[in-house]
Design a protein around this motif. Structure first.
Motif, PDB file in Angstrom:
ATOM      1  N   ILE A  68       0.764  -1.247   2.481  1.00 37.03           N
ATOM      2  CA  ILE A  68       0.184  -2.367   1.743  1.00 37.03           C
ATOM      3  C   ILE A  68       0.825  -2.369   0.361  1.00 37.03           C
ATOM      4  CG2 ILE A  68      -1.921  -3.329   0.721  1.00 37.03           C
ATOM      5  CD1 ILE A  68      -3.490  -2.000   3.011  1.00 37.03           C
ATOM      6  N   MET A  69       1.546  -3.428   0.040  1.00 31.24           N
ATOM      7  CA  MET A  69       2.212  -3.489  -1.258  1.00 31.24           C
ATOM      8  C   MET A  69       1.180  -3.409  -2.384  1.00 31.24           C
ATOM      9  SD  MET A  69       5.246  -6.331  -0.851  1.00 31.24           S
ATOM     10  CE  MET A  69       4.174  -7.614  -0.201  1.00 31.24           C
ATOM     11  N   ASN A  70       1.493  -2.627  -3.410  1.00 34.59           N
ATOM     12  CA  ASN A  70       0.566  -2.486  -4.525  1.00 34.59           C
ATOM     13  C   ASN A  70       1.332  -2.397  -5.834  1.00 34.59           C
ATOM     14  OD1 ASN A  70       0.663   0.790  -5.035  1.00 34.59           O
ATOM     15  ND2 ASN A  70       0.837   0.284  -2.853  1.00 34.59           N
TER      16      ASN A  70
ATOM     17  N   GLY B 183     -11.407  -5.887  -3.719  1.00 37.36           N
ATOM     18  CA  GLY B 183     -10.093  -6.460  -3.457  1.00 37.36           C
ATOM     19  C   GLY B 183      -9.232  -5.580  -2.570  1.00 37.36           C
ATOM     20  N   ILE B 184      -9.384  -4.271  -2.711  1.00 39.87           N
ATOM     21  CA  ILE B 184      -8.636  -3.342  -1.857  1.00 39.87           C
ATOM     22  C   ILE B 184      -9.154  -3.434  -0.416  1.00 39.87           C
ATOM     23  CG2 ILE B 184      -8.256  -0.880  -1.394  1.00 39.87           C
ATOM     24  CD1 ILE B 184      -8.043  -0.528  -4.456  1.00 39.87           C
TER      25      ILE B 184
ATOM     26  N   ILE C 179      -0.432 -13.344   0.169  1.00 39.27           N
ATOM     27  CA  ILE C 179      -1.752 -13.332  -0.461  1.00 39.27           C
ATOM     28  C   ILE C 179      -1.830 -12.147  -1.407  1.00 39.27           C
ATOM     29  CG2 ILE C 179      -4.242 -13.124  -0.054  1.00 39.27           C
ATOM     30  CD1 ILE C 179      -3.742 -14.307   2.736  1.00 39.27           C
ATOM     31  N   ALA C 180      -2.417 -12.348  -2.582  1.00 44.10           N
ATOM     32  CA  ALA C 180      -2.628 -11.257  -3.536  1.00 44.10           C
ATOM     33  C   ALA C 180      -4.123 -11.017  -3.696  1.00 44.10           C
ATOM     34  CB  ALA C 180      -2.003 -11.589  -4.887  1.00 44.10           C
TER      35      ALA C 180
ATOM     36  N   TYR D 124      -4.494   8.626  -5.980  1.00 41.62           N
ATOM     37  CA  TYR D 124      -4.864   8.758  -4.571  1.00 41.62           C
ATOM     38  C   TYR D 124      -4.905   7.384  -3.893  1.00 41.62           C
ATOM     39  CZ  TYR D 124      -7.858   9.582  -0.480  1.00 41.62           C
ATOM     40  OH  TYR D 124      -8.366   9.625   0.781  1.00 41.62           O
ATOM     41  N   ILE D 125      -5.492   6.405  -4.580  1.00 40.46           N
ATOM     42  CA  ILE D 125      -5.586   5.051  -4.020  1.00 40.46           C
ATOM     43  C   ILE D 125      -4.194   4.450  -3.836  1.00 40.46           C
ATOM     44  CG2 ILE D 125      -6.308   2.680  -4.535  1.00 40.46           C
ATOM     45  CD1 ILE D 125      -8.829   3.881  -5.826  1.00 40.46           C
ATOM     46  N   ALA D 126      -3.343   4.585  -4.847  1.00 38.10           N
ATOM     47  CA  ALA D 126      -1.989   4.029  -4.762  1.00 38.10           C
ATOM     48  C   ALA D 126      -1.204   4.674  -3.628  1.00 38.10           C
ATOM     49  CB  ALA D 126      -1.262   4.212  -6.087  1.00 38.10           C
ATOM     50  N   ALA D 127      -1.341   5.998  -3.476  1.00 36.05           N
ATOM     51  CA  ALA D 127      -0.627   6.706  -2.410  1.00 36.05           C
ATOM     52  C   ALA D 127      -1.123   6.254  -1.040  1.00 36.05           C
ATOM     53  CB  ALA D 127      -0.806   8.211  -2.566  1.00 36.05           C
ATOM     54  N   TYR D 128      -2.430   6.055  -0.922  1.00 39.54           N
ATOM     55  CA  TYR D 128      -3.003   5.589   0.355  1.00 39.54           C
ATOM     56  C   TYR D 128      -2.454   4.214   0.718  1.00 39.54           C
ATOM     57  CZ  TYR D 128      -6.335   3.355   3.493  1.00 39.54           C
ATOM     58  OH  TYR D 128      -6.895   2.654   4.531  1.00 39.54           O
ATOM     59  N   LEU D 129      -2.454   3.293  -0.241  1.00 42.32           N
ATOM     60  CA  LEU D 129      -1.986   1.934   0.026  1.00 42.32           C
ATOM     61  C   LEU D 129      -0.518   1.934   0.443  1.00 42.32           C
ATOM     62  CD1 LEU D 129      -3.750   0.099  -2.928  1.00 42.32           C
ATOM     63  CD2 LEU D 129      -4.292  -0.159  -0.500  1.00 42.32           C
ATOM     64  N   THR D 130       0.276   2.746  -0.236  1.00 40.51           N
ATOM     65  CA  THR D 130       1.692   2.845   0.106  1.00 40.51           C
ATOM     66  C   THR D 130       1.862   3.398   1.518  1.00 40.51           C
ATOM     67  OG1 THR D 130       2.300   3.160  -2.219  1.00 40.51           O
ATOM     68  CG2 THR D 130       3.896   3.871  -0.560  1.00 40.51           C
ATOM     69  N   GLU D 131       1.059   4.404   1.844  1.00 40.57           N
ATOM     70  CA  GLU D 131       1.118   5.002   3.184  1.00 40.57           C
ATOM     71  C   GLU D 131       0.750   3.983   4.259  1.00 40.57           C
ATOM     72  OE1 GLU D 131      -1.549   8.222   5.601  1.00 40.57           O
ATOM     73  OE2 GLU D 131      -0.931   8.794   3.576  1.00 40.57           O
ATOM     74  N   GLN D 132      -0.185   3.089   3.927  1.00 35.16           N
ATOM     75  CA  GLN D 132      -0.625   2.063   4.869  1.00 35.16           C
ATOM     76  C   GLN D 132       0.287   0.835   4.858  1.00 35.16           C
ATOM     77  OE1 GLN D 132      -3.284   2.491   7.059  1.00 35.16           O
ATOM     78  NE2 GLN D 132      -3.123   4.590   6.259  1.00 35.16           N
TER      79      GLN D 132
END
Length: 308
Positions: free
Chosen positions: A76-78, A39-40, A2-3, A66-74
């Motif tokens: 979640i592909m971004n 969407g996030i 899912i995207a 900050y958002i991209a780093a958080y998603l990567t840490e979690q």
């Protein structure tokens, strides 16, 4: 897979002010700071549900990093497109005494048309890999009202099912692309159709929207649950009683479960029950925190589904 597509993400900052008073000095306590945007938020819930999810859209500046780093840490592909400027910050003022939530949302970084072209290419690429693509949230400055319409048509051409969750002119124009499912709230439906939809008129509103070529219409009703309408079903969901600590993200949680249900081919009634429970669990959470999925599962038996 899912995207989710978030054109206007944000840092959601929740502060607590007892007896919040306009025009006065208020002493605040920071409650939470969360990467957000509809969407996030959807992607966070899908991750909790065990789905493979990728999120995209536009990010800018330090907030975007900050958002991209958080998603990567979690985990979640971004795969966002980086634009000039700064991703916005939205402020939620929670008053536990008056039991109110006041939202102050910035407009976001302006998006040039050349970056929209890059996003269209990205959507085409994602639609070839994903069963479902969720388009949600407001449009940032610089993008035309028909942006979602264009993106949905691109996704549909490549076989993806699509969900649209937005409001105003972006929703009206997006409907022309006939997404698989939409999830407006009652206020957004009233604004869209220029009519009050209380009582029995809620069904009329759903039928009107279905007549535009949609497969499924879900109208979220906050603490009163939701109405689902499709070509052969009308269902009303009544949620379990929870103490609502924040309404932020409750609608996004509902959208996430419907994306999950579409991807897995679940019956609409089963999906609506789970969506209502996850939405209630999210309302019980604080700030933009994702609702406890285990709590939601434990509340499933408390969700009442009424066939209309």
């Amino acid at each position: 897979m899912i995207a989710t597509i978030t054109l206007n993400p944000a840092i959601d900052k929740s502060i607590i002010i007892s007896k919040f008073t306009i025009g006065k000095t208020n002493r605040a306590r920071v409650d939470r700071i969360d990467p957000g945007g509809k969407g996030i938020n959807v992607a966070k819930v899908l991750k909790q549900l065990g789905c493979q999810v990728i999120t995209s859209g536009f990010l800018a500046g330090n907030n975007g990093r900050y958002i991209a780093a958080y998603l990567t840490e979690q985990e979640i592909m971004n795969d966002f497109i980086v634009i000039p400027g700064e991703t916005r910050q939205n402020l939620k003022i929670v008053d536990p005494v008056k039991k109110t939530i006041t939202e102050i949302n910035e407009p976001g970084a302006e998006v040039d048309e050349s970056y929209l072209k890059q996003l269209k290419d990205k959507v085409e690429e994602l639609a070839a890999q994903c069963q479902v693509i969720v388009f949600s949230g407001s449009l940032p400055p610089g993008l035309p009202d028909h942006t979602y319409k264009q993106l949905i048509l691109l996704a549909k051409e490549r076989g993806a099912q699509t969900i649209l969750d937005t409001g105003g002119k972006a929703l009206w124009k997006g409907l022309e692309a006939c997404p698989t499912l939409i999830k407006p709230n009652k206020q957004e439906v009233e604004e869209l159709l220029q009519m009050e939809v209380g009582g029995g008129r809620l069904l009329d509103a759903a039928d009107h929207l279905l007549a535009l070529g949609l497969d499924v219409v879900v109208i979220s009703l906050g603490a009163e649950g939701a109405l689902l309408a499709s070509g052969n079903q009308k269902l009303r969901a009544h949620p379990p009683a929870v103490e609502a600590n924040s309404t932020v993200g409750a609608g996004d949680a509902m959208v996430a479960v419907f994306a999950y249900g579409l991807e897995r081919g679940l019956p609409l009634a089963e999906t609506l029950r789970l969506a209502t429970a996850v939405s209630a669990a999210t309302a019980a959470a604080h700030g933009s925190e994702v609702g406890d999925i285990e709590l939601a599962k434990n509340m499933l038996h408390e969700v009442k589904i009424q066939e209309i």
